[in-house]
Scaffold this active site. Structure first.
Site, PDB file in Angstrom:
ATOM      1  CB  ILE A 299      -0.962   0.044   1.170  1.00  0.00           C
ATOM      2  CG1 ILE A 299      -0.142  -0.409   2.570  1.00  0.00           C
ATOM      3  CG2 ILE A 299      -2.169  -0.854   0.800  1.00  0.00           C
ATOM      4  CD1 ILE A 299      -1.093  -0.350   3.759  1.00  0.00           C
ATOM      5  N   GLY A 300       0.473   2.070  -0.733  1.00  0.00           N
ATOM      6  CA  GLY A 300       1.388   3.259  -0.892  1.00  0.00           C
ATOM      7  C   GLY A 300       0.936   4.272   0.470  1.00  0.00           C
TER       8      GLY A 300
ATOM      9  N   GLY B  53      11.242   2.534   2.767  1.00  0.00           N
ATOM     10  CA  GLY B  53      10.945   1.251   2.575  1.00  0.00           C
ATOM     11  C   GLY B  53       9.309   0.943   2.447  1.00  0.00           C
TER      12      GLY B  53
ATOM     13  CB  VAL C 137       3.795   0.753   3.599  1.00  0.00           C
ATOM     14  CG1 VAL C 137       2.801   0.583   4.807  1.00  0.00           C
ATOM     15  CG2 VAL C 137       4.807   1.881   4.093  1.00  0.00           C
TER      16      VAL C 137
ATOM     17  CG  ASP D 209       8.360  15.751   5.154  1.00  0.00           C
ATOM     18  OD1 ASP D 209       8.172  16.687   4.404  1.00  0.00           O
ATOM     19  OD2 ASP D 209       8.502  14.310   4.668  1.00  0.00           O
TER      20      ASP D 209
END
Lengths: 187, 298
Positions: free
Chosen positions: B10-11, B18, B20, B126
């Site tokens: 999944i994005g 890494g 996911v 971020d």
């Protein structure tokens, strides 16, 4: 209280622009500090000779010299020592292997630097250049990385320890009539 | 890792370091998100910082790290499973911007999560819609992607190259301030706020200079006295521009909202509102009443 307010300087902000540590936060930190301390019997074991005090002193001496050599901050040093003591208090290192304590010291400093420093020397350099006097053991990067993982696991990844450094800001403010101390008085 | 069965990639986590995967915790039978990280070259400092920060933080608006496992070469960070990131969520709801109360609710959740981080001396550094995750069942927003966090005790240096989303970056950072402060996070939240209202980023620019120009074209070029960065290095030259009326850039936002936004994207980081103070802003009054007296609104 009639403090003259400088509109450009907000007393409620600390140096990092973070809210000043409140009593509530300090209470939480004191509670949390307990999670970041060596096991209760550690001091007794050091005193009784069950753990070798001399070996600990040598290791800490090395950490301190390497820390200074790389111009790491005081927080890196106190974190390294924190990891070192916590690890020794719960993990039985093989006694006959004198290099094990040195490996632990190197890995603790490396982990502390990962958390606190912006620039990290190569792991191998970390030992050689930090070694003042007789370089007894030099470990491969791979060995140090495996030791790092063992420490991280043993300490359950609780690496953001409350150390004496965490409280300095608060106490300096307290003794400074609740005015936030200037940057120069901290460094 | 026998405890977990990995499914599709999944994005959603937007993991910079890494992949996911959605996975099943076979013991609790709960869905989880597992981030797989190579540790052949050692545990990266970003991962070490992310995990140790998350280990100390427990808050409904911060993603929960359930477990950490590793083999010789790989590490597995097991997070609670959250459906989509906030960018995808906004894109999936065409009339998202038409509901001011929804915007208020999400903004308040972001601020709660980040104020908690700041109280714990953790800076996110971020923040962007992709680093916020949404639990669709409860509409709970959780701050995630702590890869760039930095626990604080002493002033810190910036990690310019690591921060790769300039659109949400504060002007003092664009202009090379040596320190990242909590005010930098607040700026990013301000940008996200405007994006919720406009459904597109408020400030754009491919380079740091272009982005700065765009920011100053709206908010005005700071003069010598309130320049956002106090450095000895020569200041880049920007054409002198006067601040424009911010309300015209967020036409769907009411005046109280514009007031809060202007405080969050104040070019001077010293005068920028803190996350904690922003939570107390008049803009959320309506929301507070609803939370306190839900019966009256139903």
């Amino acid at each position: 209280q009639n403090h003259i307010q400088d509109p450009n300087f907000d007393n409620n902000r600390s140096l990092m622009g973070l809210p000043l540590q409140t009593e509530e936060r300090i209470r939480e930190m004191i509670e949390k500090e307990g999670d970041h301390l060596p096991k209760d019997d550690y001091l007794k074991r050091l005193r009784s000779g069950d753990l070798d005090l001399r070996v600990r002193r040598q290791a800490l001496d090395w950490i301190s010299k390497a820390n200074a050599h790389y111009r790491f901050g005081p927080l890196s040093f106190s974190l390294s020592v924190n990891y070192f003591d916590r690890f020794l208090s719960i993990y039985e290192l093989p006694r006959e292997k004198t290099w094990a304590v040195q490996l632990l010291a190197v890995a603790c400093l490396s982990l502390a630097a990962k958390l606190e420093e912006t620039e990290m020397p190569q792991l191998v350099d970390l030992q050689i250049n930090g070694q003042v006097g007789e370089p007894k053991f030099v470990f491969e990067g791979k060995t140090i990385r495996r030791m790092e993982l063992l420490i991280l696991n043993t300490l359950k990844w609780r690496m953001q320890s409350c150390t004496p450094c965490s409280f300095i800001d608060y106490f300096l403010t307290k003794i400074n009539d609740n005015q936030h101390p200037s940057a120069t008085s901290i460094s | 890792m026998e405890k977990y069965t990995l499914f599709d990639e999944i994005g959603g986590g937007g993991g910079a370091y890494g992949k996911v995967y959605k996975a099943l915790d076979t013991v609790s039978t709960e869905d989880v998100a597992v981030q797989v990280i190579s540790v052949e070259l050692g545990v990266p400092s970003t991962v070490t910082r992310e995990i140790s920060a998350l280990k100390e933080m427990h808050h409904p608006n911060i993603v929960r790290l359930r477990d950490v496992e590793h083999t010789e070469n790989q590490m597995f960070l097991v997070f609670e499973y959250l459906h989509i990131n906030f960018k995808e969520y906004m894109d999936s709801i065409p009339d998202f911007a038409n509901n001011p109360l929804t915007i208020k609710g999400f903004l308040h959740q972001i601020l709660r999560g980040v104020a908690y981080c700041h109280a714990h001396e953790v800076l996110h550094r971020d923040l962007k819609p992709q680093s916020l995750m949404i639990d669709k069942d409860t509409n709970t927003l959780k701050v995630a992607n702590f890869g760039l966090v930095r626990a604080l005790g002493v002033p810190v240096n910036t990690y310019k190259s690591e921060v790769d989303t300039p659109c949400y970056r504060a002007p003092e950072m664009l202009l090379g301030s040596p320190n990242y402060l909590s005010s930098g996070d607040v700026w990013s939240i301000g940008c996200i706020f405007a994006e919720m209202v406009n459904q597109k980023p408020l400030f754009r620019g491919e380079s740091e200079i272009n982005l700065s120009k765009h920011i100053f074209s709206i908010l005005g070029t700071p003069d010598e006295d309130n320049w956002p960065v106090a450095t000895s290095s020569p200041k880049p030259k920007f054409r002198r521009q006067h601040p424009k009326d911010l309300a015209t850039f967020v036409p769907n936002l009411d005046p109280v909202g514009v007031n809060l936004l202007s405080k969050m994207i104040c070019t001077d980081p010293i005068r920028r509102i803190t996350a904690r103070d922003a939570l107390e802003h008049q803009y959320f009054k309506e929301l507070m009443q609803q939370v306190c007296f839900p019966a009256q609104n139903s």
